[in-house]
Design a protein around this motif. Structure first.
Motif, PDB file in Angstrom:
ATOM      1  N   ARG A 118      46.844  37.112  35.106  1.00  0.00           N
ATOM      2  CA  ARG A 118      47.835  36.161  35.606  1.00  0.00           C
ATOM      3  C   ARG A 118      48.952  36.893  36.326  1.00  0.00           C
ATOM      4  O   ARG A 118      49.347  36.533  37.435  1.00  0.00           O
ATOM      5  N   MET A 121      47.693  38.286  39.592  1.00  0.00           N
ATOM      6  CA  MET A 121      47.446  37.237  40.584  1.00  0.00           C
ATOM      7  C   MET A 121      48.750  36.750  41.202  1.00  0.00           C
ATOM      8  O   MET A 121      48.871  36.627  42.419  1.00  0.00           O
ATOM      9  N   LEU A 132      43.525  43.607  41.710  1.00  0.00           N
ATOM     10  CA  LEU A 132      42.701  42.638  40.995  1.00  0.00           C
ATOM     11  C   LEU A 132      41.232  42.976  41.138  1.00  0.00           C
ATOM     12  O   LEU A 132      40.479  42.980  40.168  1.00  0.00           O
ATOM     13  N   GLU A 133      40.844  43.294  42.353  1.00  0.00           N
ATOM     14  CA  GLU A 133      39.444  43.573  42.628  1.00  0.00           C
ATOM     15  C   GLU A 133      38.957  44.788  41.841  1.00  0.00           C
ATOM     16  O   GLU A 133      37.906  44.760  41.211  1.00  0.00           O
ATOM     17  N   ASP A 136      38.657  43.912  38.265  1.00  0.00           N
ATOM     18  CA  ASP A 136      37.531  43.009  38.073  1.00  0.00           C
ATOM     19  C   ASP A 136      36.221  43.790  38.044  1.00  0.00           C
ATOM     20  O   ASP A 136      35.358  43.559  37.195  1.00  0.00           O
ATOM     21  N   LYS A 166      28.579  38.881  35.097  1.00  0.00           N
ATOM     22  CA  LYS A 166      29.538  37.830  35.474  1.00  0.00           C
ATOM     23  C   LYS A 166      29.264  36.555  34.684  1.00  0.00           C
ATOM     24  O   LYS A 166      30.189  35.907  34.177  1.00  0.00           O
TER      25      LYS A 166
ATOM     26  N   ARG B 118      47.276  28.027  37.835  1.00  0.00           N
ATOM     27  CA  ARG B 118      48.153  29.193  37.778  1.00  0.00           C
ATOM     28  C   ARG B 118      49.604  28.741  37.634  1.00  0.00           C
ATOM     29  O   ARG B 118      50.347  29.241  36.804  1.00  0.00           O
ATOM     30  N   MET B 121      50.221  27.289  34.203  1.00  0.00           N
ATOM     31  CA  MET B 121      50.227  28.311  33.166  1.00  0.00           C
ATOM     32  C   MET B 121      51.537  29.080  33.156  1.00  0.00           C
ATOM     33  O   MET B 121      52.142  29.303  32.110  1.00  0.00           O
ATOM     34  N   VAL B 122      51.950  29.512  34.329  1.00  0.00           N
ATOM     35  CA  VAL B 122      53.177  30.290  34.418  1.00  0.00           C
ATOM     36  C   VAL B 122      54.380  29.460  34.001  1.00  0.00           C
ATOM     37  O   VAL B 122      55.278  29.926  33.318  1.00  0.00           O
ATOM     38  N   LEU B 175      34.038  30.646  37.745  1.00  0.00           N
ATOM     39  CA  LEU B 175      33.653  31.993  38.158  1.00  0.00           C
ATOM     40  C   LEU B 175      34.056  32.256  39.605  1.00  0.00           C
ATOM     41  O   LEU B 175      34.593  33.314  39.946  1.00  0.00           O
ATOM     42  N   ASN B 178      37.808  32.712  39.867  1.00  0.00           N
ATOM     43  CA  ASN B 178      38.325  33.950  39.301  1.00  0.00           C
ATOM     44  C   ASN B 178      37.885  35.175  40.074  1.00  0.00           C
ATOM     45  O   ASN B 178      38.305  36.283  39.775  1.00  0.00           O
ATOM     46  N   PRO B 180      38.051  37.708  42.912  1.00  0.00           N
ATOM     47  CA  PRO B 180      39.125  38.082  43.835  1.00  0.00           C
ATOM     48  C   PRO B 180      38.751  37.728  45.262  1.00  0.00           C
ATOM     49  O   PRO B 180      37.667  38.074  45.720  1.00  0.00           O
TER      50      PRO B 180
END
Lengths: 211, 211
Positions: A118, A121, A132-133, A136, A166, B118, B121-122, B175, B178, B180
DNA sequence: TACAAACTACACTGTACGGTGTAGTATAGC
DNA sequence: GCTATACTACACCGTACAGTGTAGTTTGTA
């Protein structure tokens, strides 16, 4: 990677450094980057605000350090889970369940995967190229290796181990993490059931073909 | 629910109200709540800052309105996808794929599911009791209904339609979301492949037992 | 045209916060 | 004791921003 700024690198107590990191990690992961003031970090670390700046230069850099540290912690935790449950085992289903439960349980500490995601992101624009990548991909690697082996030993039918990883993640912790948590922590009965069901669905889909 | 403040309910242009909403939605979803100033919202809406306050009272209330509006848009979009692909069809796999692709594609507009999640959530701490939970449940309802029917007609083997809906969502758009995204949008080839594979795994796990 | 509601422009307040500068204190090695 | 380094306490600057007050302008309508 060294994330300190050049101008003043304090040699002395790595102790203070650690306290600042921990405080920043806790605050950033729970409150978010913008909502956490440097004053608050300093107070929580039991350190003067000036010291925070002397160690980390500016708030941006502190964020970077937190993200790197937490990423590392998450990866170590996953690796640990693999060692604990996916190297030697008798019942594959049971082992996968235990593995997931360990991952989800550890998300209430310094290696909160979901909170990290989070944070990254939201703050993606202010972080170096696609943190992030990298995270991941790294997160999947260990699982991919295990699944590849399971494929070779005929335990599973995995034509594409990366995709399988995944799918596994999606059906278990990703699902658990995206579940709205009421009490503030995971680990309740509902989460356990979700993990169990997720593992079963995964195994049903990736069972070796009996034909 | 009416989210306007009492003191001044403008009767005239619902036009302005819409423009403010759209501007706030775009900014909050892309930049985040904290990073979006009311001045920026007003500028983007082509309206004076004072008018924003006259309509919505304060920034918090504006956020509330945005979350409600976007939630509604997301639910409508899912319902639309169900109507378009999961009512009458010939090939279940193909229909499920098309359904997912439509959902993911529409995430680049006013009903960006992931951006909404997002945001909620934040900002969860500053929103009324667990908006997230309500959204999460509502989102699944339509799918659950379809899966229940698929179970009754023998198209699938679904002992627990709600869990099946969660698994389906996890394997496909969850999926995909999420993943990237480099280019800024979804909809590329990799995403399509992920959806296709996800649907196939789902069907493999939930295929009717041939025994 | 006259009037009221809608709206803008803008100045202004208070506050929170990132970041700096500095004087002074604690501490450890010589 | 002397000195350098680490650290604190604290005042301070600039800025961004939420929110308000108000005078004046536009606009729809009778």
């Amino acid at each position: 990677m060294d994330t300190t700024i050049n101008k003043t690198i304090r040699k002395g107590s790595a102790d203070k450094r650690g306290k600042i990191m921990a405080a920043a990690r806790d605050l950033f992961l729970s409150e978010g980057f913008d909502r956490s003031s440097v004053d608050a970090v300093a107070a929580k670390a039991g350190v003067s605000k000036r010291t925070v700046y002397d160690y980390y230069g500016d708030k941006q850099n502190l964020l970077l350090a937190v993200v790197e540290e937490t990423s590392s912690a998450v990866l170590v935790m996953i690796e640990q889970g693999i060692s604990d449950h996916l190297r030697d085992f008798e019942d594959l289903e049971q082992s996968l369940i235990l593995f997931c439960e360990q991952i989800v349980a550890s998300a209430n500490g310094s290696s909160d995967y979901m909170a990290l995601i989070r944070l990254v992101m939201v703050e993606a624009a202010n972080l170096p190229d696609s943190f992030l990548e990298r995270l991941d991909n790294a997160k999947e690697e260990g699982i991919i290796r295990r699944f590849t082996e399971f494929g070779q030993t005929g335990l599973l039918d995995v034509p594409d181990p990366q995709m399988a990883a995944k799918h596994f993640a999606a059906l278990t912790f990703l699902l658990a993490f995206n579940q709205p948590r009421k009490t503030g922590t995971w680990g309740d009965e509902q989460t356990k059931r979700m993990i169990t069901e997720g593992v079963r669905v995964f195994l049903r889909a990736y069972a070796p073909r009996t034909g």
